[in-house]
Design an enzyme around this catalytic site. Structure first.
Site, PDB file in Angstrom:
ATOM      1  CB  CYS A  58      -0.853  -0.034   1.077  1.00  0.00           C
ATOM      2  SG  CYS A  58      -0.177   0.330   2.899  1.00  0.00           S
ATOM      3  CB  ALA A  61       3.982  -0.342   2.467  1.00  0.00           C
ATOM      4  NE  ARG A  92      12.656  -1.499   1.701  1.00  0.00           N
ATOM      5  CZ  ARG A  92      13.080  -0.280   1.500  1.00  0.00           C
ATOM      6  NH1 ARG A  92      13.604   0.433   2.585  1.00  0.00           N
ATOM      7  NH2 ARG A  92      13.410   0.158   0.281  1.00  0.00           N
ATOM      8  CG  HIS A 191       8.095   4.874  -3.747  1.00  0.00           C
ATOM      9  ND1 HIS A 191       7.961   3.792  -4.729  1.00  0.00           N
ATOM     10  CD2 HIS A 191       8.230   3.916  -2.927  1.00  0.00           C
ATOM     11  CE1 HIS A 191       8.001   2.468  -4.372  1.00  0.00           C
ATOM     12  NE2 HIS A 191       8.083   2.730  -3.231  1.00  0.00           N
TER      13      HIS A 191
HETATM   14 FE1  CFM Z   1      13.237   0.476  -5.475  1.00  0.00          FE
HETATM   15 FE2  CFM Z   1      12.462  -1.860  -5.740  1.00  0.00          FE
HETATM   16 FE3  CFM Z   1      11.206  -0.035  -4.169  1.00  0.00          FE
HETATM   17 FE4  CFM Z   1      13.607  -1.041  -3.438  1.00  0.00          FE
HETATM   18 FE5  CFM Z   1      12.729  -2.914  -1.814  1.00  0.00          FE
HETATM   19 FE6  CFM Z   1      11.708  -3.587  -4.147  1.00  0.00          FE
HETATM   20 FE7  CFM Z   1      10.220  -2.202  -2.514  1.00  0.00          FE
HETATM   21 MO1  CFM Z   1      10.663  -4.663  -2.066  1.00  0.00          MO
HETATM   22  S1  CFM Z   1      14.470  -0.981  -5.294  1.00  0.00           S
HETATM   23  S2  CFM Z   1      12.854   0.891  -3.564  1.00  0.00           S
HETATM   24  S3  CFM Z   1      14.549  -1.891  -1.752  1.00  0.00           S
HETATM   25  S4  CFM Z   1      11.350  -0.371  -6.266  1.00  0.00           S
HETATM   26  S5  CFM Z   1      12.821  -4.769  -2.711  1.00  0.00           S
HETATM   27  S6  CFM Z   1      12.378  -3.743  -6.277  1.00  0.00           S
HETATM   28  S7  CFM Z   1       9.654  -3.821  -3.806  1.00  0.00           S
HETATM   29  S8  CFM Z   1      11.042  -2.793  -0.743  1.00  0.00           S
HETATM   30  S9  CFM Z   1       8.999  -0.305  -3.021  1.00  0.00           S
END
Ligand code: CFM
Length: 539
Positions: A58, A61, A92, A191
Site C-alpha cells: 500500500c 508502506a 524490511r 514513494h
Molecule cells: Fe526501489 Fe525496488 Fe522499491 Fe527498493 Fe525494496 Fe523492491 Fe520495494 Mo521490496 S528497489 S525501493 S529496496 S522499487 S525490494 S524492487 S519492492 S521494498 S518499494
C-alpha cells in the site's frame, strides 16, 4: 516461437471473465524491439482488479517503510490503528551503522498512536499531539515524521496542521505525510509522497560546503542486506565523496545538506526519480542512472561517474579499483558457469530489481524467460522517452505535483551549456535518462505487470524455470511447485548482493539454489493422494 508465446499468453488469461482477461492482456506483453527503436506499450500503474491476488503493498508502506524508514534518526510515528505500525515494524532488511555508540538510532522502534474507536469517532489529532510530545521527551530526535494510515484520511485528521503546531512547540523539524494506504494504486504513490515531503521539509536546510572534489548523492539505495555498505566502500576507494544516501544507512543531517553535491546517482528510478528531478530544477544538480547490482554494471556505473567529472586522476583510480576487483569476480563466474549456463530465471519484484538483477543472471550464463514489476510505471518498462505520452488518470492526479523553480540564491548549474552538450553526446552516460527494462530484454521474453498469484502458478507449470525470484508472499507457493524461490526483496537473510563482492555472493547462492534438487524431490502430500475434506467436528 512467437506463436508458442502467444498461446502461453492466452493460457494465462483465458480462465478470467472476459473483461478481466482483456484488462490483464494489456499488462502482459511479449517483448519485441520494433523497427523504430521502441518496444511495445505495456499497461502499468493501474488499479489491481478486485478478486485478483496481487503482490502489491500500500501507499503507506511505500512512504513509511521504503523511503523514510531506513533513515536512522528521523523518528517515525504511525498515526493509525496498531496493525499498520506493527506489520511495518522491521520487516524490511534495511541495515544501518550509527557512526558512534551514542549516535541516535531509532530503526528498531515502532511508534504508533494506536488509534481506537474513540479517535475514529471524535478525531485523533489530540492523541497524535500527545504521542509526538511523549516521543520527543523519550528520544529527543532532531526530526519527527508522521505517517497517515487509511482511517486518518477517512476521518479527516490534519497531520500537517499537527506537524506545524508541534514543530513550533518543540523547536524541532516535524513533518507529516498524507500517505494513507488507499491514496494510490500501490506503494509507488507512497514513494512520490515521501519524495515531495523530503524535498519540501528536509533537503536544503544545511548549506555547509565540502572541500572534496567529487561530491555525489546516492538516491534510491536502501541498504538491504548491507548493499549500501559495499557501495560506500567502493566510493571511498575511488575517491568519491558521498554526501547523502536516500535513504539506506542515512541520517537526517546528511539529507539536509544533500544539495551541496555536484551529481545525483539514481539507483532505484521508480522510488526516487522525483527527488532527482526536483533537485536539478531547484539547485542545478544533474543526475545519472546507475546500477550497482552486477559486476559489469557496477564497473559501468563507476565509469559513468568518471565521465561526468571528466577528471583523469578520478578515472585512473576507478580503473584501478575495477582491476583490483575483477579477478575474484571472474574466478567465481568461471566456477559457477559450467553448472548454471543455460538455466532459466523469472523475476517478479517491485519497481527496479526485476530489471537490475537480470544482469547478475546473465553474468552467470543464465537465461531470463519472464520478468515484471509489481508497481513500476511505463517509463520503468519502456524507458523515460515514453513519459510525455503517459496519460494522467484520476489516481495519479491524486498525488501532489510540486511546482519547482530555481532557488533564488542557491541555484548553480554544475555544468555549462558546452559541457552539458558534450556529456549528453556520450551514449553510455545516458544523462538524465533511464532506458527501462524492456529495451534490455530479448525479443520473445514475457513482460508481465502486477502479476497475479494465478498467473504465477500457471507460468511455473508451463515453463518450469530453474529459479523464480519474488517475495515472501509468493515464496511458498513457488516452492510447493518444486521450484526454488529467491527472495529479491529481503534476500532471504543473505546478501549483500551489490558491487563486486555482492556479485560473488549472488553467483554462489544461485548456483547452490538451482543445482540442489531438494524442492523437486519433495512431492506435496496432495500430489499422491487427493486431500480428504473432513466435516468440522460438531461437538
Ligand atoms: Fe526501489 Fe525496488 Fe522499491 Fe527498493 Fe525494496 Fe523492491 Fe520495494 Mo521490496 S528497489 S525501493 S529496496 S522499487 S525490494 S524492487 S519492492 S521494498 S518499494
Amino acid at each position: 516461437m512467437e506463436d508458442n508465446i502467444t498461446t502461453i499468453k492466452s493460457e494465462l488469461t483465458k480462465i478470467y471473465p472476459t473483461k478481466v482477461g482483456r484488462r490483464r492482456a494489456e499488462q502482459i506483453v511479449i517483448n519485441q524491439h520494433l523497427p523504430d527503436g521502441s518496444v511495445p506499450e505495456i499497461k502499468a500503474n493501474v488499479r489491481t482488479l478486485p478478486g485478483i491476488i496481487t503482490q502489491r503493498g500500500c501507499t503507506y508502506a511505500g512512504c513509511k517503510g521504503v523511503v523514510i524508514g531506513p533513515s536512522r534518526d528521523i523518528l517515525s510515528i504511525t498515526h493509525g490503528p496498531i496493525g499498520c505500525g506493527f506489520y511495518s515494524w522491521l520487516t524490511r532488511r534495511n541495515q544501518t551503522h550509527p557512526p558512534t555508540e551514542d549516535s541516535p538510532n531509532f530503526i528498531n522502534y515502532c511508534l504508533s498512536t494506536d488509534m481506537q474507536e474513540q479517535q475514529i469517532v471524535f478525531g485523533g489529532e489530540k492523541k497524535l499531539k500527545a504521542a509526538v510530545r511523549e516521543a520527543f521527551q523519550l528520544f529527543h530526535p532532531k526530526a519527527i515524521a508522521i505517517f497517515s494510515t487509511c482511517p486518518v484520511g477517512l476521518i479527516g485528521d490534519d497531520v500537517h496542521a499537527v506537524s506545524r503546531a508541534m514543530k513550533e512547540e518543540l523547536g524541532i523539524n516535524v513533518f507529516g505525510f498524507s500517505c494513507e494506504g488507499y491514496r494510490g494504486v500501490s506503494q509507488s504513490a507512497g514513494h512520490h509522497i515521501a519524495n515531495n515531503a523530503l524535498f519540501k521539509n528536509v533537503i536544503g536546510l544545511d548549506d555547509t560546503p565540502h572541500e572534496e572534489k567529487f561530491k555525489i548523492n546516492l538516491l534510491g539505495e536502501y541498504n538491504i542486506g548491507g548493499d549500501g555498505f559495499v557501495i560506500d566502500e567502493l566510493f571511498r576507494r575511488c575517491g568519491i565523496k558521498r554526501i547523502a544516501t536516500f535513504s539506506g544507512n542515512s541520517d537526517y543531517q546528511s539529507m539536509t545538506n544533500a544539495h551541496t553535491a555536484d551529481l545525483n546517482l539514481v539507483m532505484c528510478h521508480r522510488s526516487i526519480n522525483y527527488v532527482a528531478e526536483m533537485m536539478e530544477k531547484k539547485f542545478g544538480i544533474p543526475w545519472i542512472k546507475v546500477n550497482f547490482i552486477g559486476a559489469d554494471s557496477t564497473s559501468k556505473s563507476l565509469r559513468k561517474i568518471g565521465e561526468y567529472f571528466d577528471d583523469a586522476d578520478l578515472k585512473k583510480q576507478i580503473e584501478k579499483v575495477i582491476a583490483e576487483e575483477m579477478p575474484a569476480v571472474e574466478e567465481a563466474r568461471n566456477d559457477v558457469r559450467p553448472r548454471c549456463e543455460g538455466k532459466t530465471a523469472m523475476l517478479f519484484v517491485g519497481g527496479s530489481r526485476a530489471h537490475h538483477y537480470q544482469v547478475l543472471f546473465k553474468e552467470m550464463g543464465m537465461k531470463i524467460i519472464a520478468a515484471g514489476y509489481e508497481f513500476g510505471h511505463r517509463d520503468d518498462y519502456e524507458g523515460r522517452k515514453v513519459l510525455p505520452s503517459i496519460k494522467a488518470d484520476a489516481d495519479s492526479r491524486n498525488i501532489e505535483q510540486l511546482e519547482v523553480v530555481p532557488d533564488a540564491t542557491r541555484y548553480r548549474p554544475r555544468k555549462n551549456a558546452d559541457e552539458t552538450a558534450k556529456l549528453t553526446a556520450i551514449p553510455d552516460l545516458e544523462m538524465e535518462d533511464y532506458v527501462g527494462m524492456m529495451p534490455e530484454m530479448n525479443d520473445g521474453e514475457l513482460v508481465i505487470d502486477d502479476i497475479s498469484e494465478y498467473e504465477t502458478e500457471r507460468l511455473l507449470e508451463i515453463y518450469k524455470p530453474s529459479i523464480f525470484c519474488a517475495g515472501i508472499k509468493e515464496k511458498f507457493a513457488v516452492q510447493k511447485a518444486g521450484i526454488p524461490c529467491k527472495q529479491l526483496h529481503s534476500y532471504d537473510y543473505g546478501g549483500p548482493y551489490a558491487g563486486y563482492q555482492g556479485a560473488i555472493n549472488f553467483y554462489h547462492e544461485i548456483d547452490r539454489m538451482v543445482n540442489i534438487k531438494a524442492w523437486s524431490l519433495i512431492p506435496a502430500p496432495w500430489q499422491s493422494s487427493p486431500p480428504e475434506i473432513k466435516a468440522a467436528a460438531a461437538d
